[in-house]
Motif scaffolding. Structure first.
Motif, PDB file in Angstrom:
ATOM      1  N   ALA A 127       0.833  -1.196   0.000  1.00 14.56           N
ATOM      2  CA  ALA A 127       0.000   0.000   0.000  1.00 14.56           C
ATOM      3  C   ALA A 127       0.870   1.248   0.000  1.00 14.56           C
ATOM      4  O   ALA A 127       1.843   1.335   0.752  1.00 14.56           O
ATOM      5  N   PRO A 128       0.556   2.233  -0.831  1.00 18.57           N
ATOM      6  CA  PRO A 128       1.314   3.481  -0.837  1.00 18.57           C
ATOM      7  C   PRO A 128       1.312   4.155   0.537  1.00 18.57           C
ATOM      8  O   PRO A 128       0.335   4.065   1.288  1.00 18.57           O
ATOM      9  N   ASN A 158       6.986   6.273   2.397  1.00 17.79           N
ATOM     10  CA  ASN A 158       7.703   5.612   1.307  1.00 17.79           C
ATOM     11  C   ASN A 158       7.777   6.475   0.052  1.00 17.79           C
ATOM     12  O   ASN A 158       8.088   5.976  -1.028  1.00 17.79           O
ATOM     13  N   GLY A 159       7.448   7.750   0.180  1.00 21.15           N
ATOM     14  CA  GLY A 159       7.611   8.671  -0.939  1.00 21.15           C
ATOM     15  C   GLY A 159       6.356   8.958  -1.735  1.00 21.15           C
ATOM     16  O   GLY A 159       6.405   9.752  -2.678  1.00 21.15           O
ATOM     17  N   SER A 196      -3.758  -9.596   5.632  1.00 20.89           N
ATOM     18  CA  SER A 196      -2.975  -8.423   5.996  1.00 20.89           C
ATOM     19  C   SER A 196      -2.672  -8.453   7.487  1.00 20.89           C
ATOM     20  O   SER A 196      -3.028  -9.397   8.192  1.00 20.89           O
ATOM     21  N   GLU A 197      -2.024  -7.410   7.976  1.00 20.42           N
ATOM     22  CA  GLU A 197      -1.608  -7.392   9.378  1.00 20.42           C
ATOM     23  C   GLU A 197      -2.788  -7.484  10.342  1.00 20.42           C
ATOM     24  O   GLU A 197      -2.729  -8.203  11.341  1.00 20.42           O
ATOM     25  N   GLY A 237       1.695   1.462   3.732  1.00 16.20           N
ATOM     26  CA  GLY A 237       3.027   0.890   3.681  1.00 16.20           C
ATOM     27  C   GLY A 237       3.113  -0.599   3.913  1.00 16.20           C
ATOM     28  O   GLY A 237       4.176  -1.194   3.706  1.00 16.20           O
ATOM     29  N   GLU A 238       2.008  -1.249   4.311  1.00 15.52           N
ATOM     30  CA  GLU A 238       2.090  -2.688   4.561  1.00 15.52           C
ATOM     31  C   GLU A 238       1.996  -3.477   3.260  1.00 15.52           C
ATOM     32  O   GLU A 238       1.361  -3.051   2.290  1.00 15.52           O
TER      33      GLU A 238
END
Length: 455
Positions: free
Chosen positions: A299-300, A304-305, A342-343, A409-410
């Motif tokens: 995931a954006p 991470n920019g 997912s988490e 981010g994950e």
């Protein structure tokens, strides 16, 4: 958060194509022996308890080979997809939309994040920056708006151009030029009079992905998949992993949460939505003609920019089945499911009214006959189903949107699967398109905050 009542969803989206009867009888096309195009020796049903006996292997078959079998059986025709790595053959990809004009406008409600209570769409920088990469590609994931980094050029730095890993694409081998998935510009022949475009056409970019428990012909010269009327009775699985009595890996029908309503305290292995088991049991756990694909993606995240955090995602789909309406509340209960690992959450994300997508779960009222309140005389033949194969032989929903929640981010896994239940003949098809990252997200442990909404 509350969910839109089931009857409102179906009022917005359900279309029935159940035959010529005007007296409430079952469809003559699907209830008369000899109406099937399948090559099996089964006979066609006369009511909801007499659908043909499956010729597939008995329960207990293992699906363990599915993750190691070569995907080469699905590569007939030009797809542009390396089903082991997810990479695209550059020869199948051409220059896409101009970056100055290809930005998707989210103000019309067609893209961006969603409020799953009202269906209202919200603008999201990640959705606004999305550039479709499928106009010159026949890659299966490009068709739904994913894996665009493999298309190169302008998509490398696109916020939506996430790179996927561990792609697994499993489908029965082609038969007579047909197979269980196709990339196409549109499905069927119905032209929407409001837009003058095919009704079942792309909602993002230029292509859609079709998956089926049956067999789909390749697109014609205009990129359209057209199925002959009634050609929705196909035994595509031919035993083995395609007919084994387990869900496609890594899916599980078992409850993954100890809480009655699910969504919390996930065990990380089974279905934390607790929505699949009842419908799976209704079908006797007899899964046949399976096809599925799965992949991991990240995931954006601002860290991470990317321009914004992605707290969720959405995609559009529609569901078609030859089981409808005769086999509602019966063991013939084909399933389309999308699984997230997912988490915070593992389990089904395509559920409605606490059930996965089956003909029974989509039924708007308690089963009392062969027709519903949308089509009380069971006239059927909804024109939207022209050229899909289902206009006389089943029915379909309208367009829905599925939503899921993730952490920015994950890296998480998604698996898409579709399969028959209780027989290996009556087909079910799904059309998938318009993947978008969602900046708002949804929280699975808030009951009914994720799932599907009508479009």
């Amino acid at each position: 958060m509350t969910r839109t009542p089931l009857y409102l969803l179906l009022t917005a989206g359900l279309m029935v194509g159940c035959g010529d009867s005007n007296s409430g009888e079952t469809s003559s096309a699907s209830a008369t022996e000899g109406s099937s195009d399948a090559t099996s020796s089964t006979t066609s049903p006369t009511n909801a308890t007499t659908e043909p006996t499956s010729t597939s292997p008995t329960s207990g078959n293992s699906d363990s080979a599915s993750t190691t079998d070569s995907p080469g059986t699905t590569t007939e025709g030009s797809t542009g997809l390396d089903e082991t790595t997810g990479n695209v053959d550059p020869s199948t990809t051409t220059t896409g939309p101009d970056t100055t004009t290809g930005v998707v406008d989210t103000t019309d409600g067609s893209t961006g994040g969603g409020d799953t209570t009202t269906g209202e769409m919200k603008e999201c920088p990640l959705a606004e920056a999305h550039l479709p990469c499928d106009p010159g590609s026949d890659d299966a994931l490009h068709a739904i708006g994913l894996n665009c980094t493999t298309a190169g050029n302008k998509w490398i730095d696109n916020d939506n151009a996430v790179k996927l890993a561990k792609l697994s694409f499993q489908a029965p081998p082609p038969m007579d030029g047909k197979r269980s998935w196709q990339v196409a510009k549109s499905y069927g022949t119905y032209i929407d009079p409001n837009t003058q475009k095919p009704f079942w056409s792309s909602r993002e970019g230029d292509k859609v992905l079709l998956i089926s428990s049956g067999l789909l012909p390749p697109p014609d010269g205009q990129g359209v998949v057209i199925v002959d009327d009634g050609d929705v009775y196909n035994d595509s699985g031919n035993g083995g992993q395609w007919d084994s009595d387990v869900m496609p890996p890594p899916m599980s029908p078992e409850h993954g949460s100890p809480d009655p309503m699910g969504y919390t305290n996930c065990d990380g292995k089974n279905d934390c939505s607790n929505t699949i088991l009842d419908q799976w049991d209704l079908g006797g756990g007899d899964a046949e003609d399976k096809m599925w694909f799965s992949f991991e993606l990240t995931a954006p995240a601002i860290a991470n920019g990317q321009t914004s955090d992605a707290k969720g995602y959405s995609f559009d789909f529609a569901y078609f089945s030859a089981e409808f309406p005769e086999f509602v509340d019966s063991s013939f209960n084909d399933i389309f499911v999308v699984w997230q690992a997912s988490e915070d959450y593992t389990g089904n994300v395509t559920f409605i009214n606490g059930q996965p997508l089956t003909v029974t779960a989509l039924w708007p009222i308690d089963f009392q006959g062969e027709c519903d309140f949308l089509d009380p005389n069971c006239v059927g033949e909804d024109p939207h189903l022209e050229g899909t194969g289902y206009i006389f032989e089943g029915g379909a929903t309208g367009w829905y949107q599925a939503t899921g929640g993730v952490k920015p981010g994950e890296t998480f896994l998604l698996a898409f699967g579709i399969f028959d239940m209780g027989d290996s003949t009556y087909d079910t098809t799904a059309i998938i398109d318009n993947w978008q990252w969602d900046c708002e997200g949804c929280v699975p442990n808030e009951v009914d905050s994720c799932g599907i909404i009508p479009m």
